[in-house]
Design a protein around this motif. Structure first.
Motif, PDB file in Angstrom:
ATOM      1  N   LYS A 136       0.629  -0.745  -0.142  1.00  0.00           N
ATOM      2  CA  LYS A 136       0.022   0.228   0.494  1.00  0.00           C
ATOM      3  C   LYS A 136       0.963   1.195  -0.091  1.00  0.00           C
ATOM      4  CE  LYS A 136      -4.179  -2.248   1.908  1.00  0.00           C
ATOM      5  NZ  LYS A 136      -5.061  -1.660   3.008  1.00  0.00           N
ATOM      6  N   GLY A 137       1.955   1.438  -1.120  1.00  0.00           N
ATOM      7  CA  GLY A 137       2.985   2.544  -0.622  1.00  0.00           C
ATOM      8  C   GLY A 137       3.756   2.839  -0.547  1.00  0.00           C
ATOM      9  N   LYS A 138       3.576   1.915   1.091  1.00  0.00           N
ATOM     10  CA  LYS A 138       4.476   1.772   2.127  1.00  0.00           C
ATOM     11  C   LYS A 138       6.223   0.163   2.126  1.00  0.00           C
ATOM     12  CE  LYS A 138       2.013   4.706   5.274  1.00  0.00           C
ATOM     13  NZ  LYS A 138       1.541   5.018   6.442  1.00  0.00           N
ATOM     14  N   VAL A 139       6.952   0.596   1.653  1.00  0.00           N
ATOM     15  CA  VAL A 139       8.265   0.557   2.122  1.00  0.00           C
ATOM     16  C   VAL A 139       8.299  -0.763   3.539  1.00  0.00           C
ATOM     17  CG1 VAL A 139      10.737  -0.495   1.810  1.00  0.00           C
ATOM     18  CG2 VAL A 139       9.455   1.241   0.224  1.00  0.00           C
ATOM     19  N   TYR A 140       8.533  -1.963   3.404  1.00  0.00           N
ATOM     20  CA  TYR A 140       8.076  -1.966   4.879  1.00  0.00           C
ATOM     21  C   TYR A 140       9.376  -3.631   5.244  1.00  0.00           C
ATOM     22  CZ  TYR A 140       3.451  -1.205   6.483  1.00  0.00           C
ATOM     23  OH  TYR A 140       2.034  -0.344   6.511  1.00  0.00           O
ATOM     24  N   GLY A 141       9.991  -3.386   4.024  1.00  0.00           N
ATOM     25  CA  GLY A 141      11.483  -3.938   4.113  1.00  0.00           C
ATOM     26  C   GLY A 141      12.441  -4.294   3.617  1.00  0.00           C
ATOM     27  N   LEU A 142      14.030  -4.560   3.546  1.00  0.00           N
ATOM     28  CA  LEU A 142      14.371  -3.656   2.917  1.00  0.00           C
ATOM     29  C   LEU A 142      15.815  -5.019   2.911  1.00  0.00           C
ATOM     30  CD1 LEU A 142      16.664  -0.517   4.118  1.00  0.00           C
ATOM     31  CD2 LEU A 142      15.041  -1.166   2.653  1.00  0.00           C
ATOM     32  N   GLN A 143      16.461  -5.673   1.350  1.00  0.00           N
ATOM     33  CA  GLN A 143      16.244  -6.591   0.901  1.00  0.00           C
ATOM     34  C   GLN A 143      18.017  -6.785   0.524  1.00  0.00           C
ATOM     35  OE1 GLN A 143      14.143  -9.169  -1.300  1.00  0.00           O
ATOM     36  NE2 GLN A 143      15.716  -9.871  -2.379  1.00  0.00           N
ATOM     37  N   PRO A 144      18.811  -6.862   1.632  1.00  0.00           N
ATOM     38  CA  PRO A 144      20.387  -7.014   0.729  1.00  0.00           C
ATOM     39  C   PRO A 144      20.760  -7.517  -0.219  1.00  0.00           C
ATOM     40  CG  PRO A 144      20.313  -8.580   2.822  1.00  0.00           C
ATOM     41  CD  PRO A 144      19.111  -7.426   2.514  1.00  0.00           C
ATOM     42  N   VAL A 145      20.383  -8.615  -0.829  1.00  0.00           N
ATOM     43  CA  VAL A 145      20.885  -9.651  -1.752  1.00  0.00           C
ATOM     44  C   VAL A 145      19.487 -10.558  -2.401  1.00  0.00           C
ATOM     45  CG1 VAL A 145      22.930  -9.997  -1.127  1.00  0.00           C
ATOM     46  CG2 VAL A 145      21.010 -11.374  -0.748  1.00  0.00           C
ATOM     47  N   THR A 146      19.573 -10.739  -3.713  1.00  0.00           N
ATOM     48  CA  THR A 146      18.088 -11.062  -4.224  1.00  0.00           C
ATOM     49  C   THR A 146      19.273 -12.631  -5.392  1.00  0.00           C
ATOM     50  OG1 THR A 146      16.659 -10.939  -5.978  1.00  0.00           O
ATOM     51  CG2 THR A 146      18.460 -10.145  -6.309  1.00  0.00           C
ATOM     52  N   ASN A 147      18.352 -13.405  -5.754  1.00  0.00           N
ATOM     53  CA  ASN A 147      18.656 -14.412  -6.871  1.00  0.00           C
ATOM     54  C   ASN A 147      17.515 -14.136  -8.048  1.00  0.00           C
ATOM     55  OD1 ASN A 147      16.350 -16.427  -6.012  1.00  0.00           O
ATOM     56  ND2 ASN A 147      17.281 -16.301  -3.996  1.00  0.00           N
ATOM     57  N   THR A 148      17.712 -15.285  -8.754  1.00  0.00           N
ATOM     58  CA  THR A 148      16.915 -15.498 -10.109  1.00  0.00           C
ATOM     59  C   THR A 148      16.797 -16.939 -10.533  1.00  0.00           C
ATOM     60  OG1 THR A 148      15.062 -14.592 -12.376  1.00  0.00           O
ATOM     61  CG2 THR A 148      17.997 -13.663 -11.318  1.00  0.00           C
ATOM     62  N   ILE A 149      16.230 -16.945 -11.973  1.00  0.00           N
ATOM     63  CA  ILE A 149      17.134 -18.259 -12.496  1.00  0.00           C
ATOM     64  C   ILE A 149      16.967 -17.897 -14.152  1.00  0.00           C
ATOM     65  CG2 ILE A 149      15.538 -20.203 -11.460  1.00  0.00           C
ATOM     66  CD1 ILE A 149      13.457 -19.532 -12.898  1.00  0.00           C
ATOM     67  N   GLY A 150      18.233 -18.445 -14.200  1.00  0.00           N
ATOM     68  CA  GLY A 150      18.718 -18.268 -15.880  1.00  0.00           C
ATOM     69  C   GLY A 150      18.993 -19.720 -16.189  1.00  0.00           C
ATOM     70  N   LEU A 151      19.287 -19.929 -17.153  1.00  0.00           N
ATOM     71  CA  LEU A 151      19.375 -20.456 -17.836  1.00  0.00           C
ATOM     72  C   LEU A 151      21.078 -21.586 -18.487  1.00  0.00           C
ATOM     73  CD1 LEU A 151      17.972 -23.487 -20.596  1.00  0.00           C
ATOM     74  CD2 LEU A 151      19.492 -21.929 -22.195  1.00  0.00           C
ATOM     75  N   PHE A 152      21.056 -23.252 -17.982  1.00  0.00           N
ATOM     76  CA  PHE A 152      22.653 -23.106 -17.396  1.00  0.00           C
ATOM     77  C   PHE A 152      22.809 -24.048 -18.619  1.00  0.00           C
ATOM     78  CE2 PHE A 152      22.014 -21.936 -13.192  1.00  0.00           C
ATOM     79  CZ  PHE A 152      22.724 -22.131 -12.810  1.00  0.00           C
ATOM     80  N   TYR A 153      23.996 -24.191 -19.584  1.00  0.00           N
ATOM     81  CA  TYR A 153      24.554 -25.287 -20.175  1.00  0.00           C
ATOM     82  C   TYR A 153      25.534 -25.520 -20.408  1.00  0.00           C
ATOM     83  CZ  TYR A 153      27.141 -21.279 -22.845  1.00  0.00           C
ATOM     84  OH  TYR A 153      28.078 -20.615 -22.746  1.00  0.00           O
ATOM     85  N   ASN A 154      25.876 -26.928 -20.528  1.00  0.00           N
ATOM     86  CA  ASN A 154      27.328 -27.156 -20.795  1.00  0.00           C
ATOM     87  C   ASN A 154      27.820 -27.330 -21.565  1.00  0.00           C
ATOM     88  OD1 ASN A 154      29.402 -29.571 -21.183  1.00  0.00           O
ATOM     89  ND2 ASN A 154      27.911 -31.151 -19.188  1.00  0.00           N
ATOM     90  N   LYS A 155      29.260 -26.651 -21.153  1.00  0.00           N
ATOM     91  CA  LYS A 155      30.141 -26.074 -22.790  1.00  0.00           C
ATOM     92  C   LYS A 155      30.372 -27.474 -23.326  1.00  0.00           C
ATOM     93  CE  LYS A 155      32.002 -22.768 -21.383  1.00  0.00           C
ATOM     94  NZ  LYS A 155      33.947 -21.753 -20.676  1.00  0.00           N
ATOM     95  N   ASP A 156      30.511 -28.202 -23.087  1.00  0.00           N
ATOM     96  CA  ASP A 156      31.657 -29.363 -23.692  1.00  0.00           C
ATOM     97  C   ASP A 156      30.518 -29.951 -24.220  1.00  0.00           C
ATOM     98  OD1 ASP A 156      34.373 -28.862 -22.892  1.00  0.00           O
ATOM     99  OD2 ASP A 156      34.268 -30.342 -21.187  1.00  0.00           O
ATOM    100  N   ILE A 157      28.979 -30.533 -23.620  1.00  0.00           N
ATOM    101  CA  ILE A 157      28.012 -31.048 -24.805  1.00  0.00           C
ATOM    102  C   ILE A 157      27.419 -29.925 -25.447  1.00  0.00           C
ATOM    103  CG2 ILE A 157      25.833 -31.246 -24.944  1.00  0.00           C
ATOM    104  CD1 ILE A 157      26.505 -32.598 -21.717  1.00  0.00           C
ATOM    105  N   LEU A 158      27.820 -28.899 -25.609  1.00  0.00           N
ATOM    106  CA  LEU A 158      27.305 -27.617 -26.661  1.00  0.00           C
ATOM    107  C   LEU A 158      27.935 -27.711 -28.217  1.00  0.00           C
ATOM    108  CD1 LEU A 158      24.908 -27.203 -24.532  1.00  0.00           C
ATOM    109  CD2 LEU A 158      24.355 -25.032 -25.448  1.00  0.00           C
ATOM    110  N   ALA A 159      29.406 -27.623 -27.136  1.00  0.00           N
ATOM    111  CA  ALA A 159      29.961 -27.140 -28.155  1.00  0.00           C
ATOM    112  C   ALA A 159      30.372 -29.023 -29.144  1.00  0.00           C
ATOM    113  CB  ALA A 159      31.690 -27.214 -27.747  1.00  0.00           C
TER     114      ALA A 159
END
Length: 407
Positions: A136-159
């Motif tokens: 409701k427009g007010k900040v109730y917490g502070l977050q020092p770090v965050t995370n998310t997801i990405g696409l990992f790939y095996n470099k040897d297999i793809l090559a």
């Protein structure tokens, strides 16, 4: 939420229904009297690696601000219940850590005090992180770090297969097919019937213009069709219906998946296999030139309304210290996460080049509660219900989503 946990907290929404009544008397907390320099802290970093680094940082912050802390760390799936119990008995902690999608439902009860009341602010923080900690427009917490997801790939297999990391859905499907042979699947992801399955599906849904307010749309169905096609092609194991993100990482580490959707908390596990050469790119967008929109994880630190104003002021000092530039960089490095302040991104990536993709992703990433606030758990349940029905062949994607939306 730190996504290394399974997110299986189905009871949290039900517990939240009881919170407003339980929280009503928070101002008369047992904390309302007593030594203001002795603070209680509650979080869910109860395994050794997490508990160790946070113990150090919390103790350092306490020392710098002339206070002492008594810390309690509980399993992640019990934290909301613990908060409910403590609110009922009027023994809320002075500093409370929350998985970021839980903040709004707790703030809605009146149990938290806006951090801005103590001169704190979220200026210069990743917009999605700010949204997650705002009610409701007010900040109730502070977050020092965050995370998310990405696409990992095996470099040897793809090559060896002559495949470049995919950037579009069409490229992803083609690459996954080409990389599937024998016991090796082209891609692994996590699609169980819980919040973890929703978390993994969100980048596909959001990047295609899907919206959690109504999942029964062509945009969400198209994203779900991609997952269905990956299973039909044999490019992904049917076990994804039960795999956790940890299971997916195990498969990738063992060479049983050439690519996987996962997060940076898997780096320590993957690096145990010195023969494994991998990299990370953003999850492919629907079409060339599109933007991959990923969900934000991580934990936010809050100041409960305990009734002891002096303790609350000292608690604010701890929250501020946890979110200092120095501690954001330290926590991000130690915990394979990303600082939330945009001004720290270049310095962080220069020191931690393996985090480049994730640093890029969080800038455009979204808070899960950004649109629905405290109602997010209901939407998350609808999403994973529809995904499961389609992946198991119970209904075509759009129909499965319609049934989940209306269910």
């Amino acid at each position: 939420m730190d996504q290394r946990r399974s997110m299986v907290r189905a009871a949290a929404a039900a517990l939240a229904l009881a919170l407003p009544l339980a929280m009503a008397g928070c101002g008369d907390s047992n904390n309302s009297s007593g030594d203001a320099t002795k603070l209680r802290v509650l979080d869910y970093y109860n395994n050794e690696p997490d508990k160790g680094v946070y113990t150090k940082v919390l103790n350092d912050c306490a020392s710098k601000n002339g206070v002492t802390i008594q810390r309690e760390a509980v399993p992640g799936d019990t934290l909301i219940q613990k908060v409910l119990q403590q609110s009922s008995s009027r023994t809320l902690p002075d500093v409370l850590m929350l998985d970021n999608p839980d903040l709004q439902q707790i703030a809605a009860t009146g149990a938290l005090s806006p951090v801005t009341d103590y001169g704190l602010n979220a200026d210069g923080v990743v917009p999605g992180v700010v949204a997650a900690s705002t009610y409701k427009g007010k900040v109730y917490g502070l977050q020092p770090v965050t995370n998310t997801i990405g696409l990992f790939y095996n470099k040897d297999i793809l090559a060896a297969a002559g495949v470049q990391p995919p950037t579009t859905w069409a490229e992803l499907r083609t690459a996954a097919k080409k990389l599937t042979k024998g016991k090796q699947y082209g891609i692994g992801f996590s699609a169980p019937a819980n919040y973890e399955g929703t978390w993994q599906f969100l980048p596909f849904m959001w990047s295609n213009g899907g919206d959690e307010k109504n999942i029964a749309t062509p945009q969400v169905a198209e994203a779900l069709q991609l997952w269905v096609d990956l299973l039909k092609d044999g490019s992904a194991s049917k076990s994804v219906l039960n795999w956790t993100q940890a299971d997916v990482a195990d498969q990738f580490k063992a060479g049983n998946a050439a690519m996987m959707v996962n997060g940076p908390w898997q780096f320590p596990l993957l690096n145990e296999n010195t023969a494994l050469h991998y990299d990370v790119v953003p999850i492919p967008a629907p079409k060339a030139g599109g933007t991959s929109v990923a969900p934000l994880g991580g934990e936010t630190w809050t100041i409960p309304n305990t009734g002891n104003k002096d303790k609350q002021k000292n608690a604010a000092k701890i929250v501020k210290c946890l979110n200092s530039d120095e501690n954001e960089l330290l926590l991000a490095k130690e915990r394979q996460t990303v600082p939330t302040k945009l001004s720290l991104q270049d310095q962080f990536v220069a020191d931690q080049p393996s985090m480049k993709a994730f640093s890029t992703l969080v800038k455009d990433a979204r808070a899960r509660t950004g649109e629905l606030g405290a109602d997010w758990p209901k939407a998350a349940t609808k999403i994973y219900t529809g995904v499961q029905k389609a992946l198991t062949g119970g209904a075509a994607p759009l129909k499965a989503l319609q049934e989940a939306q209306n269910g």
